[in-house]
Design a protein around this motif. Structure first.
Motif, PDB file in Angstrom:
ATOM      1  N   LYS A   6       0.828  -1.209   0.000  1.00 48.86           N
ATOM      2  CA  LYS A   6       0.000   0.000   0.000  1.00 48.86           C
ATOM      3  C   LYS A   6       0.863   1.260   0.000  1.00 48.86           C
ATOM      4  CE  LYS A   6      -3.932  -2.133   2.275  1.00 48.86           C
ATOM      5  NZ  LYS A   6      -4.755  -2.197   3.483  1.00 48.86           N
ATOM      6  N   ILE A   7       1.964   1.228   0.716  1.00 51.31           N
ATOM      7  CA  ILE A   7       2.860   2.386   0.749  1.00 51.31           C
ATOM      8  C   ILE A   7       3.439   2.645  -0.644  1.00 51.31           C
ATOM      9  CG2 ILE A   7       5.096   3.192   1.591  1.00 51.31           C
ATOM     10  CD1 ILE A   7       4.379   1.943   4.298  1.00 51.31           C
ATOM     11  N   GLY A  46       5.202  -2.111  -5.857  1.00 50.74           N
ATOM     12  CA  GLY A  46       3.956  -2.163  -5.080  1.00 50.74           C
ATOM     13  C   GLY A  46       3.073  -3.323  -5.482  1.00 50.74           C
ATOM     14  N   TYR A  47       2.973  -3.582  -6.792  1.00 50.85           N
ATOM     15  CA  TYR A  47       2.173  -4.709  -7.259  1.00 50.85           C
ATOM     16  C   TYR A  47       2.777  -6.031  -6.789  1.00 50.85           C
ATOM     17  CZ  TYR A  47       0.073  -8.184 -10.269  1.00 50.85           C
ATOM     18  OH  TYR A  47      -0.563  -9.303 -10.722  1.00 50.85           O
ATOM     19  N   TYR A  48       4.094  -6.155  -6.879  1.00 50.70           N
ATOM     20  CA  TYR A  48       4.742  -7.390  -6.433  1.00 50.70           C
ATOM     21  C   TYR A  48       4.487  -7.635  -4.949  1.00 50.70           C
ATOM     22  CZ  TYR A  48       8.306 -10.617  -4.894  1.00 50.70           C
ATOM     23  OH  TYR A  48       8.950 -11.665  -4.302  1.00 50.70           O
ATOM     24  N   LEU A  49       4.646  -6.595  -4.134  1.00 52.63           N
ATOM     25  CA  LEU A  49       4.438  -6.766  -2.694  1.00 52.63           C
ATOM     26  C   LEU A  49       2.981  -7.084  -2.375  1.00 52.63           C
ATOM     27  CD1 LEU A  49       6.713  -3.922  -1.314  1.00 52.63           C
ATOM     28  CD2 LEU A  49       7.104  -6.381  -1.152  1.00 52.63           C
ATOM     29  N   ALA A  50       2.037  -6.415  -3.052  1.00 49.06           N
ATOM     30  CA  ALA A  50       0.620  -6.705  -2.812  1.00 49.06           C
ATOM     31  C   ALA A  50       0.259  -8.097  -3.313  1.00 49.06           C
ATOM     32  CB  ALA A  50      -0.240  -5.649  -3.502  1.00 49.06           C
ATOM     33  N   PHE A  51       0.815  -8.500  -4.448  1.00 48.82           N
ATOM     34  CA  PHE A  51       0.555  -9.825  -5.007  1.00 48.82           C
ATOM     35  C   PHE A  51       1.124 -10.918  -4.110  1.00 48.82           C
ATOM     36  CE2 PHE A  51       1.631 -13.318  -7.915  1.00 48.82           C
ATOM     37  CZ  PHE A  51       0.392 -13.537  -8.492  1.00 48.82           C
ATOM     38  N   THR A  52       2.326 -10.703  -3.589  1.00 47.98           N
ATOM     39  CA  THR A  52       2.964 -11.682  -2.724  1.00 47.98           C
ATOM     40  C   THR A  52       2.281 -11.756  -1.364  1.00 47.98           C
ATOM     41  OG1 THR A  52       5.037 -11.215  -3.843  1.00 47.98           O
ATOM     42  CG2 THR A  52       5.191 -12.404  -1.783  1.00 47.98           C
ATOM     43  N   ALA A  53       1.750 -10.641  -0.885  1.00 49.04           N
ATOM     44  CA  ALA A  53       1.107 -10.617   0.428  1.00 49.04           C
ATOM     45  C   ALA A  53      -0.115 -11.532   0.476  1.00 49.04           C
ATOM     46  CB  ALA A  53       0.710  -9.192   0.794  1.00 49.04           C
ATOM     47  N   ARG A  54      -0.763 -11.737  -0.665  1.00 52.29           N
ATOM     48  CA  ARG A  54      -1.921 -12.623  -0.685  1.00 52.29           C
ATOM     49  C   ARG A  54      -1.533 -14.092  -0.591  1.00 52.29           C
ATOM     50  NH1 ARG A  54      -4.704 -11.097  -5.920  1.00 52.29           N
ATOM     51  NH2 ARG A  54      -2.993  -9.675  -6.284  1.00 52.29           N
ATOM     52  N   ARG A  55      -0.290 -14.420  -0.913  1.00 48.49           N
ATOM     53  CA  ARG A  55       0.129 -15.816  -0.957  1.00 48.49           C
ATOM     54  C   ARG A  55       0.905 -16.269   0.279  1.00 48.49           C
ATOM     55  NH1 ARG A  55      -1.208 -14.876  -5.793  1.00 48.49           N
ATOM     56  NH2 ARG A  55      -1.282 -16.333  -7.509  1.00 48.49           N
ATOM     57  N   ASP A  62       1.728  -6.874   9.848  1.00 51.87           N
ATOM     58  CA  ASP A  62       0.322  -6.758   9.485  1.00 51.87           C
ATOM     59  C   ASP A  62      -0.595  -6.796  10.711  1.00 51.87           C
ATOM     60  OD1 ASP A  62       0.882  -6.639   6.761  1.00 51.87           O
ATOM     61  OD2 ASP A  62       1.026  -8.822   6.636  1.00 51.87           O
ATOM     62  N   ASN A  63      -0.062  -7.134  11.871  1.00 46.84           N
ATOM     63  CA  ASN A  63      -0.836  -7.207  13.105  1.00 46.84           C
ATOM     64  C   ASN A  63      -0.639  -5.913  13.892  1.00 46.84           C
ATOM     65  OD1 ASN A  63      -2.184  -7.881  15.413  1.00 46.84           O
ATOM     66  ND2 ASN A  63      -0.810  -9.565  15.987  1.00 46.84           N
ATOM     67  N   LYS A  64      -1.722  -5.198  14.141  1.00 46.40           N
ATOM     68  CA  LYS A  64      -1.614  -3.914  14.850  1.00 46.40           C
ATOM     69  C   LYS A  64      -1.252  -4.079  16.318  1.00 46.40           C
ATOM     70  CE  LYS A  64      -4.616  -1.575  11.724  1.00 46.40           C
ATOM     71  NZ  LYS A  64      -5.438  -0.470  11.462  1.00 46.40           N
ATOM     72  N   ASP A  71       8.671  -9.914  15.293  1.00 46.50           N
ATOM     73  CA  ASP A  71       9.204 -10.073  13.941  1.00 46.50           C
ATOM     74  C   ASP A  71      10.699 -10.372  13.944  1.00 46.50           C
ATOM     75  OD1 ASP A  71       8.628 -10.248  11.275  1.00 46.50           O
ATOM     76  OD2 ASP A  71       9.067  -8.148  10.854  1.00 46.50           O
ATOM     77  N   ALA A  72      11.281 -10.479  15.127  1.00 52.08           N
ATOM     78  CA  ALA A  72      12.719 -10.734  15.218  1.00 52.08           C
ATOM     79  C   ALA A  72      13.008 -12.184  14.855  1.00 52.08           C
ATOM     80  CB  ALA A  72      13.221 -10.444  16.623  1.00 52.08           C
ATOM     81  N   GLY A  73      14.198 -12.392  14.374  1.00 54.23           N
ATOM     82  CA  GLY A  73      14.610 -13.739  14.009  1.00 54.23           C
ATOM     83  C   GLY A  73      16.061 -13.722  13.582  1.00 54.23           C
TER      84      GLY A  73
END
Length: 132
Positions: A6-7, A46-55, A62-64, A71-73
């Motif tokens: 979205k950004i 942006g399209y790649y990130l939005a497309f990948t986010a669905r998969r 994504d969690n508020k 998210d650390a690892g």
């Protein structure tokens, strides 16, 4: 990943508007072309990130209600004792200086670059670190 998509798509809308306004007011083709190219690249990301986010599964971003530690690892393996990045950096610095001072310096820096590159790639394939 949804928020990053979205950004980037929001940035693409801004760049498109900026390119249109800049092109209409300035009548300057180089800057206008650069802004339209930046718009195109931003749309692709942006399209790649939005497309990948669905998969993929939802990440901590994504969690508020998520904490930073969620998210650390592991970031990867970094050799703590390697001198090869320094050699590679010096070779690259001399190569870039060759553009300013003369192309002969690029030819002098090529062996330094190759030693740094091959040393870094193959540093765990010789000596005490060699796996059998």
């Amino acid at each position: 990943m949804k928020i990053q998509g979205k950004i980037f798509l929001g940035l693409a809308v801004f760049l498109l508007a900026t390119a249109i306004v800049y092109g209409a007011w300035s009548k300057e083709p180089v800057g206008t072309t650069g802004l339209f190219l930046a718009f195109g690249l931003t749309v692709m990301i942006g399209y790649y990130l939005a497309f990948t986010a669905r998969r993929v599964d939802a990440g901590a971003q994504d969690n508020k209600e998520a904490d930073v530690a969620d998210d650390a690892g592991e970031l990867g393996f970094f050799s703590p004792h390697s001198w090869q990045p320094l050699t590679l950096g010096l070779g690259a610095a001399f190569a870039f200086l060759g553009v300013a001072f003369g192309w002969w310096l690029v030819y002098v820096s090529a062996p330094i670059l190759l030693v740094g590159l091959f040393g870094w790639v193959f540093e765990y394939y010789h000596g005490e670190n060699r796996t059998q």
